[in-house]
Design a protein around this motif. Sequence first.
Motif, mmCIF file in Angstrom:
data_model
loop_
_atom_site.group_PDB
_atom_site.id
_atom_site.type_symbol
_atom_site.label_atom_id
_atom_site.label_comp_id
_atom_site.label_asym_id
_atom_site.label_seq_id
_atom_site.Cartn_x
_atom_site.Cartn_y
_atom_site.Cartn_z
ATOM 1 N N SER A 159 0.837 -1.212 0.000
ATOM 2 C CA SER A 159 0.000 0.000 0.000
ATOM 3 C C SER A 159 0.866 1.255 0.000
ATOM 4 O O SER A 159 1.912 1.277 0.653
ATOM 5 C CB SER A 159 -0.898 0.020 1.235
ATOM 6 O OG SER A 159 -1.633 -1.177 1.297
ATOM 7 N N GLY A 171 -9.246 3.670 5.130
ATOM 8 C CA GLY A 171 -9.311 2.641 4.088
ATOM 9 C C GLY A 171 -10.632 2.628 3.344
ATOM 10 O O GLY A 171 -10.808 1.836 2.423
ATOM 11 N N TYR A 212 -5.046 8.855 0.861
ATOM 12 C CA TYR A 212 -3.808 8.354 0.254
ATOM 13 C C TYR A 212 -3.627 9.012 -1.106
ATOM 14 O O TYR A 212 -4.594 9.318 -1.807
ATOM 15 C CB TYR A 212 -3.866 6.840 0.098
ATOM 16 C CG TYR A 212 -3.825 6.130 1.436
ATOM 17 C CD1 TYR A 212 -2.661 6.164 2.199
ATOM 18 C CD2 TYR A 212 -4.941 5.480 1.946
ATOM 19 C CE1 TYR A 212 -2.611 5.549 3.436
ATOM 20 C CE2 TYR A 212 -4.896 4.858 3.185
ATOM 21 C CZ TYR A 212 -3.726 4.903 3.924
ATOM 22 O OH TYR A 212 -3.673 4.307 5.144
ATOM 23 N N LYS A 233 -5.697 -2.503 -3.013
ATOM 24 C CA LYS A 233 -4.836 -2.671 -1.829
ATOM 25 C C LYS A 233 -3.683 -1.668 -1.887
ATOM 26 O O LYS A 233 -3.351 -1.037 -0.877
ATOM 27 C CB LYS A 233 -4.310 -4.103 -1.726
ATOM 28 C CG LYS A 233 -3.512 -4.286 -0.450
ATOM 29 C CD LYS A 233 -3.165 -5.696 -0.126
ATOM 30 C CE LYS A 233 -2.151 -5.719 1.025
ATOM 31 N NZ LYS A 233 -1.327 -6.938 1.002
ATOM 32 N N GLN A 254 -3.772 1.169 -3.085
ATOM 33 C CA GLN A 254 -4.316 2.505 -2.778
ATOM 34 C C GLN A 254 -4.672 2.654 -1.313
ATOM 35 O O GLN A 254 -5.137 3.704 -0.897
ATOM 36 C CB GLN A 254 -5.594 2.731 -3.586
ATOM 37 C CG GLN A 254 -5.343 3.090 -5.020
ATOM 38 C CD GLN A 254 -6.655 3.275 -5.743
ATOM 39 O OE1 GLN A 254 -7.571 2.466 -5.619
ATOM 40 N NE2 GLN A 254 -6.769 4.333 -6.497
ATOM 41 N N GLY A 255 -4.534 1.584 -0.551
ATOM 42 C CA GLY A 255 -4.840 1.659 0.882
ATOM 43 C C GLY A 255 -6.272 1.307 1.227
ATOM 44 O O GLY A 255 -6.694 1.466 2.374
#
Length: 409
Positions: A26, A155, A177, A320, A322-323
């Motif tokens: 991530s 998230g 993010y 994932k 990208q967080g």
Amino acid sequence: MSCSCDSGKLQPFESGLAQLVEAARSVQETEVVELQEALGRVLARDIHSTLSVPPADNSAMDGYAVCAKDLEEGKVFSISQRVAAGHQASAIQRGTAVRLFTGSEIPKGADTVIMQEEALIEGEGVRFIGEAVKGDHIRKAGQDINIGDQVIAQGTILAPQHLGVLASVGIADVSVYRRLKVAVLNTGDELVMPGMPCPQGKIYNSNYFTLSGLLTRLGCDVWTPGIVKDTPEATQQALAQASINADVIISSGGVSVGEEDHVKAAVESLGSLDLWRLAIKPGKPLAFGEVKGTPFIGLPGNPSAVLVTFLMLARPYLLKMQGAQKIEPRRYQVCAGFDRSKGVSRKEFLRVVVSAENGQLLAVPAHSQSSGVLSSAVMADGLLIVPEQHRVSRGDILDFIPFSEIGSI
Ligand code: AMP
Ligand code: MG
């Protein structure tokens, strides 16, 4: 990472996906953006509320606030106060009614709202008809959100309703993010871009548009070197440039093991690569590796195989990175609206049309399931998952992923 390319045996979809997701790292960098700009971004911190929503008891109706104890049949209440939404109320004078509106603050001491449809104006006062119960039509302070509640988890991919909830607790900007930069490489000497003439032997590059659309929906920035010729040099050059310009490289085509498939060798010369033969249809050849340290996913060339492998494999990987917490699309159960006596040795992702019939959702395959046919994806509502070797009978319950789950096609 295991390579199943030489074993002759196909690798199950689930283990391919698990390996891919396991390898995804991530991004750590965050940026603060205004709420207005946060749609589709991935929230980088848990958000807790510093206030209650609503902040005070307020009316759910246009009507009158009273103290329930003062209610008696036939009584005419004088109207002691008028409180519009957004204006301060003073404490109720016992035995009177307070005129108020949806959203008006409930005056201290009042505990019941009687809606205006159950109120009769009598001279300067008001009489109530119907049965009022203490607490009626009052929206309690904090009924939506309480001070200290976690409103949105880190998230989360921010949808319009998340922005609304964040605004409701007074948040004007959020930490998200940073966007991923994704390079899209479309290989093939046969490809030309739409808008250009298409001489004999050529086809238009559709994969670029499918992929860049899917990536844009995911909130990624797309970079492309343009169509990549089927030569080792052109493929290497495009990959090297992509590794500098992007966080992830996604290619389409050229990952089989034909003479004109140069992606495998080019990636290996600049980094490392596993070539997977996944037990999925459409799909099968999928490459995963790195080019000078930049992750690389090589999708097949056929347009519907690109769509399916992107949605089912590349998308969770990118989410994932990208967080995002929820990376796999939600599945729903629908009934098969067709029979097929033959099982298939690979897990199939059929493009299906879903309709409601007698209280059931029935999925019927769109006109063609060929991996080279993309137009059937336009007709379809989503992907029906048929397990390996499954003979389909009408009425079988199968998993379905609507395209709306994964960004409408
Ligand atoms: P390949 O894996 O390179 O052998 O490609 C498989 C098939 O997909 C071939 O018929 C290609 O012409 C087709 N194809 C590859 N790339 C594209 C693209 N960008 N747009 C449309 N069709 C493509
Ligand atoms: Mg090719």
